[in-house]
Design a protein around this motif. Structure first.
Motif, PDB file in Angstrom:
ATOM      1  N   ASP A 258      23.073  -8.485   5.811  1.00 28.87           N
ATOM      2  CA  ASP A 258      24.055  -8.150   6.757  1.00 28.87           C
ATOM      3  C   ASP A 258      23.911  -8.844   7.963  1.00 28.87           C
ATOM      4  O   ASP A 258      25.129  -9.116   8.770  1.00 28.87           O
ATOM      5  CB  ASP A 258      24.372  -6.572   6.997  1.00 28.87           C
ATOM      6  N   GLN A 259      22.754  -8.910   8.455  1.00 22.90           N
ATOM      7  CA  GLN A 259      22.428  -9.392   9.943  1.00 22.90           C
ATOM      8  C   GLN A 259      22.890 -10.881   9.769  1.00 22.90           C
ATOM      9  O   GLN A 259      23.550 -11.445  10.965  1.00 22.90           O
ATOM     10  CB  GLN A 259      20.961  -9.318  10.051  1.00 22.90           C
ATOM     11  N   TYR A 260      22.429 -11.632   8.730  1.00 25.57           N
ATOM     12  CA  TYR A 260      22.930 -13.037   8.676  1.00 25.57           C
ATOM     13  C   TYR A 260      24.212 -13.139   8.636  1.00 25.57           C
ATOM     14  O   TYR A 260      24.855 -13.898   9.416  1.00 25.57           O
ATOM     15  CB  TYR A 260      22.352 -13.604   7.342  1.00 25.57           C
ATOM     16  N   SER A 261      25.073 -12.412   7.837  1.00 27.92           N
ATOM     17  CA  SER A 261      26.256 -12.464   7.613  1.00 27.92           C
ATOM     18  C   SER A 261      27.234 -12.266   9.173  1.00 27.92           C
ATOM     19  O   SER A 261      27.957 -12.945   9.308  1.00 27.92           O
ATOM     20  CB  SER A 261      26.973 -11.517   6.815  1.00 27.92           C
ATOM     21  N   ALA A 301      13.825 -27.345   8.947  1.00 28.78           N
ATOM     22  CA  ALA A 301      12.486 -27.507   8.737  1.00 28.78           C
ATOM     23  C   ALA A 301      11.759 -27.688   9.774  1.00 28.78           C
ATOM     24  O   ALA A 301      10.678 -27.627  10.070  1.00 28.78           O
ATOM     25  CB  ALA A 301      12.419 -28.575   7.522  1.00 28.78           C
ATOM     26  N   GLU A 302      12.472 -28.551  10.958  1.00 26.01           N
ATOM     27  CA  GLU A 302      11.719 -29.131  12.139  1.00 26.01           C
ATOM     28  C   GLU A 302      11.514 -27.976  12.889  1.00 26.01           C
ATOM     29  O   GLU A 302      10.513 -27.911  13.698  1.00 26.01           O
ATOM     30  CB  GLU A 302      12.845 -29.795  12.837  1.00 26.01           C
ATOM     31  N   GLN A 303      12.020 -26.699  12.624  1.00 31.91           N
ATOM     32  CA  GLN A 303      11.874 -25.521  13.498  1.00 31.91           C
ATOM     33  C   GLN A 303      10.922 -24.341  12.697  1.00 31.91           C
ATOM     34  O   GLN A 303      10.764 -23.354  13.121  1.00 31.91           O
ATOM     35  CB  GLN A 303      13.174 -24.775  13.910  1.00 31.91           C
ATOM     36  N   GLY A 304      10.510 -25.038  11.581  1.00 33.57           N
ATOM     37  CA  GLY A 304       9.518 -24.231  10.920  1.00 33.57           C
ATOM     38  C   GLY A 304      10.109 -23.172   9.760  1.00 33.57           C
ATOM     39  O   GLY A 304       9.432 -22.402   9.446  1.00 33.57           O
ATOM     40  N   ILE A 305      11.375 -23.467   9.561  1.00 33.78           N
ATOM     41  CA  ILE A 305      11.970 -22.395   8.551  1.00 33.78           C
ATOM     42  C   ILE A 305      12.053 -23.253   7.438  1.00 33.78           C
ATOM     43  O   ILE A 305      12.852 -24.186   6.979  1.00 33.78           O
ATOM     44  CB  ILE A 305      13.472 -22.271   9.306  1.00 33.78           C
ATOM     45  N   ASP A 353      13.501 -10.262  14.103  1.00 30.45           N
ATOM     46  CA  ASP A 353      13.764 -11.264  15.321  1.00 30.45           C
ATOM     47  C   ASP A 353      13.785 -12.712  14.541  1.00 30.45           C
ATOM     48  O   ASP A 353      14.148 -13.529  15.144  1.00 30.45           O
ATOM     49  CB  ASP A 353      12.728 -11.207  16.313  1.00 30.45           C
ATOM     50  N   GLN A 354      12.928 -12.588  13.289  1.00 29.37           N
ATOM     51  CA  GLN A 354      12.998 -13.938  12.694  1.00 29.37           C
ATOM     52  C   GLN A 354      14.218 -14.179  11.840  1.00 29.37           C
ATOM     53  O   GLN A 354      14.775 -15.323  11.963  1.00 29.37           O
ATOM     54  CB  GLN A 354      11.840 -14.044  11.506  1.00 29.37           C
ATOM     55  N   VAL A 358      16.339 -17.521  12.586  1.00 24.72           N
ATOM     56  CA  VAL A 358      16.914 -18.470  11.519  1.00 24.72           C
ATOM     57  C   VAL A 358      18.398 -18.669  11.838  1.00 24.72           C
ATOM     58  O   VAL A 358      18.967 -19.966  11.758  1.00 24.72           O
ATOM     59  CB  VAL A 358      16.571 -17.803  10.142  1.00 24.72           C
ATOM     60  N   ALA A 359      19.127 -17.450  11.938  1.00 28.35           N
ATOM     61  CA  ALA A 359      20.596 -17.693  12.387  1.00 28.35           C
ATOM     62  C   ALA A 359      20.875 -18.188  13.431  1.00 28.35           C
ATOM     63  O   ALA A 359      21.985 -19.132  13.478  1.00 28.35           O
ATOM     64  CB  ALA A 359      21.108 -16.165  12.414  1.00 28.35           C
ATOM     65  N   GLY A 360      20.018 -18.191  14.581  1.00 29.03           N
ATOM     66  CA  GLY A 360      20.330 -19.130  15.787  1.00 29.03           C
ATOM     67  C   GLY A 360      20.003 -20.691  15.625  1.00 29.03           C
ATOM     68  O   GLY A 360      20.705 -21.256  16.099  1.00 29.03           O
ATOM     69  N   ALA A 361      19.138 -21.015  14.778  1.00 29.50           N
ATOM     70  CA  ALA A 361      18.559 -22.523  14.420  1.00 29.50           C
ATOM     71  C   ALA A 361      20.080 -23.049  13.520  1.00 29.50           C
ATOM     72  O   ALA A 361      20.339 -24.148  13.726  1.00 29.50           O
ATOM     73  CB  ALA A 361      17.588 -22.424  13.402  1.00 29.50           C
ATOM     74  N   VAL A 362      20.707 -22.212  12.577  1.00 32.48           N
ATOM     75  CA  VAL A 362      21.742 -22.716  12.010  1.00 32.48           C
ATOM     76  C   VAL A 362      22.963 -22.583  12.972  1.00 32.48           C
ATOM     77  O   VAL A 362      23.699 -23.793  12.999  1.00 32.48           O
ATOM     78  CB  VAL A 362      22.338 -21.455  10.754  1.00 32.48           C
ATOM     79  N   ARG A 363      23.164 -22.026  13.974  1.00 34.95           N
ATOM     80  CA  ARG A 363      24.191 -22.024  14.862  1.00 34.95           C
ATOM     81  C   ARG A 363      24.108 -23.347  15.536  1.00 34.95           C
ATOM     82  O   ARG A 363      25.113 -23.879  15.966  1.00 34.95           O
ATOM     83  CB  ARG A 363      24.137 -20.586  15.757  1.00 34.95           C
TER      84      ARG A 363
END
Ligand SMILES: *Cc1c(COP(=O)(O)O)cnc(C)c1O
Length: 369
Positions: A258-261, A301-305, A353-354, A358-363
């Motif tokens: 839900d948080q991701y969505s 991947a470049e951000q360790g995800i 927070d992780q 991840v969502a921030g990196a997608v954004r």
């Protein structure tokens, strides 16, 4: 920061005393095959799944194979399954001497499309094998309606959906037989390979017990030839201890999903599948679809995800199934999804927070703050 797709150690560390003690009891009792924990887990998993019976088997692939074998179909029987699934679903059909027929996925849910199931039916169709992929139950009312019209059995591959519900009913009680995997990374995972089938049929339960244990009634009296596909006592003990936490773990997965969505809702480049009407998913995987999947994957991947792809090649286009004669273009929705789908990290202990990171990196990949 390094964020894995799943972290099995986090779960072990959180429940170490309980799991160590369950393992130690098995070692101490030295009853490694058909020990007490096997029957206890079978009883508890049947109750959890709201089914009359659960039979522990060696793995989730065998669960599907034994479920089909137990139906005793004609030799030319065809079974319709979905082209976007792990190969085990289809392999088990062939192993059970039936023929695989594929169906496409629905454009909104990315799960088996009942319209495509109808297109795959022939006079030889004996069963439908839908897959509750990603932990989301398929449209079982439509599947059941087709099965009812044509007198077909329903075997639902529930390897990714322990604890999910459809219209209030638990996965495990929806089809004629439901099959589960307890591969370590599944929502309920053993310390190795393990699986189970659930059913409300006394006959199917008996038949699978027989087939999974050398076809025997007594120690050396064999009614038929079977296989060695039992659930080991060590795995049963671990699974029984973990089962008590499954609802809580599934709730954590739902919260993360839900948080991701929510965090991705205003990014139109990111498509998120719809949940089947009436379904309560357990979020084994959190999948999205984007046009530049491989570039996004690299950016993460470049951000360790770490990310996964479930699955990169639809089964009808796999070299292993070339002999079935399918071609590119046969299942356009699955072929549309395969190069776009991406699985983001999700496991019950993944910190909030992780998830936000991840969502921030997608954004940020799509130029959003
Ligand atoms: C994991 C899985 C299987 C196979 O289970 P194993 O225990 O690895 O044999 C079958 N179907 C689906 C959809 C799966 O995810």
């Amino acid at each position: 920061m390094a964020i894995p797709l799943v972290d099995l150690r986090a779960q072990y560390v959180a429940h170490k005393l309980e799991l160590d003690s369950a393992l130690h009891d098995v070692i101490d009792g030295a009853s490694f095959i058909k020990g007490k924990a096997v029957f206890e887990f079978e009883r508890n998993f049947a109750a959890y799944s709201e089914a009359r019976h659960a039979v522990g088997v060696a793995n989730g692939t065998d669960a599907v194979r034994l479920a089909i074998e137990a139906m005793e179909f004609e030799p030319d029987a065809e079974i319709v399954t979905v082209t976007n699934t792990f190969i085990a679903t289809a392999e088990a059909v062939t192993q059970a001497r039936a023929r695989v027929r594929f169906a496409d996925i629905d454009r909104r849910t990315w799960l088996i499309d009942p319209k495509s199931i109808r297109d795959a039916l022939t006079p030889n169709t004996a069963a439908l094998l839908p897959v509750h992929l990603f932990g989301t139950p398929v449209d079982m009312d439509s599947v059941a309606a087709i099965a009812h019209d044509r007198g077909l059995k329903v075997i639902d591959d529930s390897a990714q959906a322990h604890g999910a519900r459809y219209k209030g009913r638990r996965v495990g009680s929806l089809g004629d037989v439901s099959t589960f995997s307890f591969y370590p990374g599944k929502n309920l995972g053993a310390f190795g390979d393990a699986g189970a089938v659930t059913t409300n049929s006394d006959d199917v339960d008996e038949r699978i017990r027989l087939l999974a244990d050398h076809g025997r009634l007594e120690k050396y009296e064999h009614l038929v030839e079977g296989w060695n596909s039992r659930l080991d006592t060590v795995h049963a003990a671990v699974l029984d201890a973990k089962l008590r936490h499954l609802d809580q773990w599934n709730a954590s997965r739902r919260r993360i999903a839900d948080q991701y969505s929510e965090l991705l809702a205003d990014v139109p480049e990111v498509e998120i599948p719809e949940v089947t009407a009436g379904a309560e998913p357990v979020r084994h995987l959190y999948v999205i679809a984007v046009e530049e999947r491989d570039r996004l994957r690299q950016h993460l991947a470049e951000q360790g995800i770490a990310t996964g792809i479930h699955y990169p090649i639809p089964l009808h286009l796999q070299p292993a199934y070339r002999h079935l004669g399918y071609a590119r273009g046969d299942f356009p929705v699955a072929e549309w999804l395969a190069p776009r789908i991406l699985s983001l990290p999700i496991y019950p202990e993944l910190p909030d927070d992780q998830v936000a990171f991840v969502a921030g990196a997608v954004r940020s990949f799509f130029g959003r703050s």
